[in-house]
Design an enzyme around this catalytic site. Structure first.
Site, PDB file in Angstrom:
ATOM      1  N   SER A   3       0.817  -1.218   0.000  1.00  0.00           N
ATOM      2  CA  SER A   3       0.000   0.000   0.000  1.00  0.00           C
ATOM      3  C   SER A   3       0.850   1.266   0.000  1.00  0.00           C
ATOM      4  O   SER A   3       0.391   2.313  -0.442  1.00  0.00           O
ATOM      5  CB  SER A   3      -0.939   0.003   1.206  1.00  0.00           C
ATOM      6  OG  SER A   3      -0.208  -0.038   2.413  1.00  0.00           O
ATOM      7  N   GLY A  40      -2.006  -4.134   1.313  1.00  0.00           N
ATOM      8  CA  GLY A  40      -2.069  -5.318   2.158  1.00  0.00           C
ATOM      9  C   GLY A  40      -1.103  -6.416   1.768  1.00  0.00           C
ATOM     10  O   GLY A  40      -1.043  -7.461   2.420  1.00  0.00           O
ATOM     11  N   ASN A  68       3.783  -5.076   5.673  1.00  0.00           N
ATOM     12  CA  ASN A  68       2.638  -5.876   6.108  1.00  0.00           C
ATOM     13  C   ASN A  68       3.076  -7.155   6.813  1.00  0.00           C
ATOM     14  O   ASN A  68       2.354  -7.665   7.667  1.00  0.00           O
ATOM     15  CB  ASN A  68       1.707  -6.167   4.929  1.00  0.00           C
ATOM     16  CG  ASN A  68       0.991  -4.908   4.494  1.00  0.00           C
ATOM     17  OD1 ASN A  68       0.414  -4.199   5.306  1.00  0.00           O
ATOM     18  ND2 ASN A  68       1.066  -4.609   3.211  1.00  0.00           N
ATOM     19  N   ASP A 149      -4.022   7.867   9.539  1.00  0.00           N
ATOM     20  CA  ASP A 149      -3.766   6.539  10.126  1.00  0.00           C
ATOM     21  C   ASP A 149      -2.365   6.419  10.709  1.00  0.00           C
ATOM     22  O   ASP A 149      -2.053   5.457  11.414  1.00  0.00           O
ATOM     23  CB  ASP A 149      -4.030   5.423   9.111  1.00  0.00           C
ATOM     24  CG  ASP A 149      -3.056   5.394   7.937  1.00  0.00           C
ATOM     25  OD1 ASP A 149      -2.061   6.148   7.927  1.00  0.00           O
ATOM     26  OD2 ASP A 149      -3.300   4.589   7.006  1.00  0.00           O
ATOM     27  N   HIS A 152       0.509   5.512   6.535  1.00  0.00           N
ATOM     28  CA  HIS A 152       0.637   5.714   5.096  1.00  0.00           C
ATOM     29  C   HIS A 152       1.009   7.165   4.807  1.00  0.00           C
ATOM     30  O   HIS A 152       0.359   8.082   5.315  1.00  0.00           O
ATOM     31  CB  HIS A 152      -0.672   5.358   4.388  1.00  0.00           C
ATOM     32  CG  HIS A 152      -1.005   3.916   4.487  1.00  0.00           C
ATOM     33  ND1 HIS A 152      -1.838   3.413   5.456  1.00  0.00           N
ATOM     34  CD2 HIS A 152      -0.593   2.863   3.747  1.00  0.00           C
ATOM     35  CE1 HIS A 152      -1.927   2.099   5.304  1.00  0.00           C
ATOM     36  NE2 HIS A 152      -1.183   1.736   4.282  1.00  0.00           N
TER      37      HIS A 152
END
Length: 179
Positions: A3, A40, A68, A149, A152
Site C-alpha cells: 500500500s 495489504g 505488512n 492513520d 501511510h
C-alpha cells in the site's frame, strides 16, 4: 509492492511511482513506470504475483515489501526467503534491482526488530544489489508526512520519499544500459 507504493488513501496519480516518474521526467529521464503495488501485500504475496510483474518485461525493479509482514508479526526468516525468491527471479530475468528496506517497530520486541531489520542489508550484500535502507526515512512517525492513520504517507510524505530515493533510482536505471 504494498500500500505504500499502491498509493493507499491518496488521490489517483499521487502514489509513489507517479511522483517518482514526475521527478525523473523533470530530470530528463524518460521511463515507463508500472505500479505493481497492492494494498495489504506481504512478501509472500509479492513473490506469488511476480510472474504478473515480469510479464511487462521490466528492465529494473524497486522492491518495497515487508511492512505488512511486520504488521502481521510474520517470521523474519520467512520474509527473508520470500524477498530472496523475488530477487533471484528478477536476476534470472535480467532485471536490475533496488531493494528498499523496512524497519520493525520497537514494540515488537528488540530481538524481533533486530532480526527483521537485518534481512534487507543481508540480502543486498548477498545479491550485490542496490539498497535503500529505510523506505519511510524521514516520513515514519512524522505526523505532517502521514495520513491520519499514521502509517501511510500523505502527498508531502510521498514527495519526500521520492526525492530521497531518486539518486539511487538513477543509479539503478544506469545499470540497465538503456538511455
Amino acid at each position: 509492492m504494498n500500500s505504500l507504493v499502491a498509493g493507499h488513501g491518496l488521490p489517483q496519480g499521487e502514489a509513489f511511482p507517479d511522483e517518482l516518474g514526475r521527478l525523473l521526467k523533470k530530470d530528463g529521464v524518460d521511463v515507463e513506470i508500472v505500479n505493481a503495488g497492492v494494498s495489504g501485500d506481504t512478501t509472500a504475496g509479492g513473490l506469488a504475483r511476480l510472474d504478473w510483474s515480469l510479464a511487462a518485461k521490466p528492465d529494473a525493479a524497486i522492491i518495497v515489501l515487508g511492512g505488512n509482514d511486520l504488521l502481521r508479526g510474520l517470521e523474519p526468516a520467512a520474509s527473508y526467503r520470500n524477498l530472496e525468491g523475488i530477487i533471484e527471479q528478477l536476476a534470472a530475468n535480467q532485471v536490475e534491482v533496488l531493494l528498499a528496506g523496512m524497519q520493525a517497530p520497537r514494540n515488537l520486541g528488540a530481538d524481533y526488530a533486530n532480526e527483521f531489520d537485518a534481512i534487507y542489508d543481508r540480502l543486498a550484500k548477498r545479491h550485490k544489489i542496490l539498497f535503500y535502507p529505510f523506505f519511510l526515512d524521514g516520513v515514519a512517525l512524522q505526523s505532517a508526512m502521514n495520513q491520519p492513520d499514521g502509517m501511510h504517507p500523505n502527498e508531502q510524505g510521498v514527495a519526500h520519499i521520492a526525492t530521497k530515493i531518486l539518486p539511487l533510482v538513477k543509479t539503478l536505471l544506469s545499470k540497465t544500459g538503456k538511455p
